[in-house]
Design a protein around this motif. Sequence first.
Motif, PDB file in Angstrom:
ATOM      1  N   UNK A   9       3.318   2.129 -13.443  1.00  0.00           N
ATOM      2  CA  UNK A   9       2.356   1.022 -13.531  1.00  0.00           C
ATOM      3  C   UNK A   9       2.487   0.124 -12.303  1.00  0.00           C
ATOM      4  N   UNK A  10       1.393  -0.461 -11.819  1.00  0.00           N
ATOM      5  CA  UNK A  10       1.448  -1.289 -10.611  1.00  0.00           C
ATOM      6  C   UNK A  10       2.512  -2.378 -10.648  1.00  0.00           C
ATOM      7  N   UNK A  11       2.758  -2.950 -11.816  1.00  0.00           N
ATOM      8  CA  UNK A  11       3.734  -4.044 -11.921  1.00  0.00           C
ATOM      9  C   UNK A  11       5.171  -3.580 -11.684  1.00  0.00           C
ATOM     10  N   UNK A  12       5.424  -2.269 -11.781  1.00  0.00           N
ATOM     11  CA  UNK A  12       6.779  -1.748 -11.630  1.00  0.00           C
ATOM     12  C   UNK A  12       7.036  -1.106 -10.268  1.00  0.00           C
ATOM     13  N   UNK A  13       6.004  -0.916  -9.478  1.00  0.00           N
ATOM     14  CA  UNK A  13       6.133  -0.123  -8.249  1.00  0.00           C
ATOM     15  C   UNK A  13       6.997  -0.793  -7.190  1.00  0.00           C
ATOM     16  N   UNK A  66       3.301   0.310   1.773  1.00  0.00           N
ATOM     17  CA  UNK A  66       2.522   1.101   0.820  1.00  0.00           C
ATOM     18  C   UNK A  66       1.642   0.271  -0.094  1.00  0.00           C
ATOM     19  N   UNK A  67       2.116  -0.923  -0.524  1.00  0.00           N
ATOM     20  CA  UNK A  67       1.458  -1.647  -1.608  1.00  0.00           C
ATOM     21  C   UNK A  67       0.802  -2.943  -1.138  1.00  0.00           C
ATOM     22  N   UNK A  68      -0.305  -3.276  -1.794  1.00  0.00           N
ATOM     23  CA  UNK A  68      -0.890  -4.593  -1.569  1.00  0.00           C
ATOM     24  C   UNK A  68      -0.283  -5.589  -2.551  1.00  0.00           C
ATOM     25  N   UNK A  69      -0.797  -6.801  -2.570  1.00  0.00           N
ATOM     26  CA  UNK A  69      -0.204  -7.847  -3.414  1.00  0.00           C
ATOM     27  C   UNK A  69      -0.291  -7.522  -4.903  1.00  0.00           C
ATOM     28  N   UNK A  70      -1.285  -6.725  -5.285  1.00  0.00           N
ATOM     29  CA  UNK A  70      -1.455  -6.376  -6.702  1.00  0.00           C
ATOM     30  C   UNK A  70      -0.642  -5.147  -7.099  1.00  0.00           C
ATOM     31  N   UNK A  71       0.118  -4.584  -6.159  1.00  0.00           N
ATOM     32  CA  UNK A  71       0.902  -3.393  -6.462  1.00  0.00           C
ATOM     33  C   UNK A  71       0.109  -2.106  -6.357  1.00  0.00           C
TER      34      UNK A  71
END
Length: 397
Positions: A371-375, A294-299
Amino acid sequence: MKTEDGNEATQAILESATRIASAEGLAGITVRGVASAAKVAPSAVIYYFQTVGGLLSAVHRHVAGMLETWRERTLQALDDPSTRLLSAEALSVAALSSLIAEQGLQVILQQDLHRAAMRKTVTLADPPMAAIRARERFWQRLLECHRLSPEQVRVRAMVAEGLLPFVLLDRVHLRQTALIAAVMRRLELRLSRRPVDAVRADPVLVREARAPEMPRGKRLLVEAAIRVIGQEGLSQLTHRKVAAEAGLSLASTTYFYASKDALIDDAFFQMQHVAVNSVISADRPRNQFLSSILLDEAGEERWEMAAMTELNRAAIRSARHDGLARTLRQVRGVDGMRWLRAHGHATADHLDGILWSAATTVLGEEALCLPPSERRAFLDQETVRILEALFGAECAT
């Protein structure tokens, strides 16, 4: 939005906008089109809602109210002593079948608005997580007479809600209901650790998909189409946009793809390979299955997955994409089945793959509200919990 007067006009505009967006997606909303459907002047739409964004925000509130009304009506209808004779499985099948028949497209529209809000193309008064919590409360109330654990209720709710966009790919009500019943039966057996009879799968469905072999120019066009679909939606896909995105001439685009449908087909199979097959075949810890897809390196959500969602929505809404809908129905769950087999659950079949796919669809939706940092951490933790609940600790470790 101004509501001091003109309530009939605002209601007509809201209802018309909701019908159009449900049937055509957010791209179908224009001031002139909504005004024509509502039988008001375009200036009335601007007066009451200021912008298309303001109108979509109001549509979001309107749809939330429609879904809440459906939930309350459903719970009231089941407020009868005879309901206690019904199993959790039977209640789940009945509720999901009713939801799809009465409000299925509105659920899809609500999810589309949430995705637009996450991309910051629409501003909503209520955060997407509020809608997720509202539907969780519904399933808790629906199943409370069975005294299930919170974890069991959560898994049932996730599978039901995640199954909805898959079931809507089929326009035949009889098959819709049969599929819901089959998946809910399998869910009940998995949660209770009872034996299951494996479903025989067509061999063509279980083989590994391969990246299409194609000339460089054709590959660039397919990759460009995926980006356009993921960023702007399938309705915005044109030969000219794809050519510009790929850095190629329009003549090259029409040479390789005389029709958009052929381009969409190749884009789908490319996404299937890039977004799923590479993860299934990679040597990654089991808990990172969903976050890696689902996610790329940046979340952030991968464009391939965003594009897959757009294709699913288009296939639900338009008979023009019935061929795509059939393909999506065939492959849904196959990658999940392959992954489950490769990571410790050797008896998993196509139905288990659909079960797992439905649950992880909702996990992904919840993660994108964070937030992207928590995904990534959320997905890795919850993947283990859902795996264990459905298939046992030996598959989750």
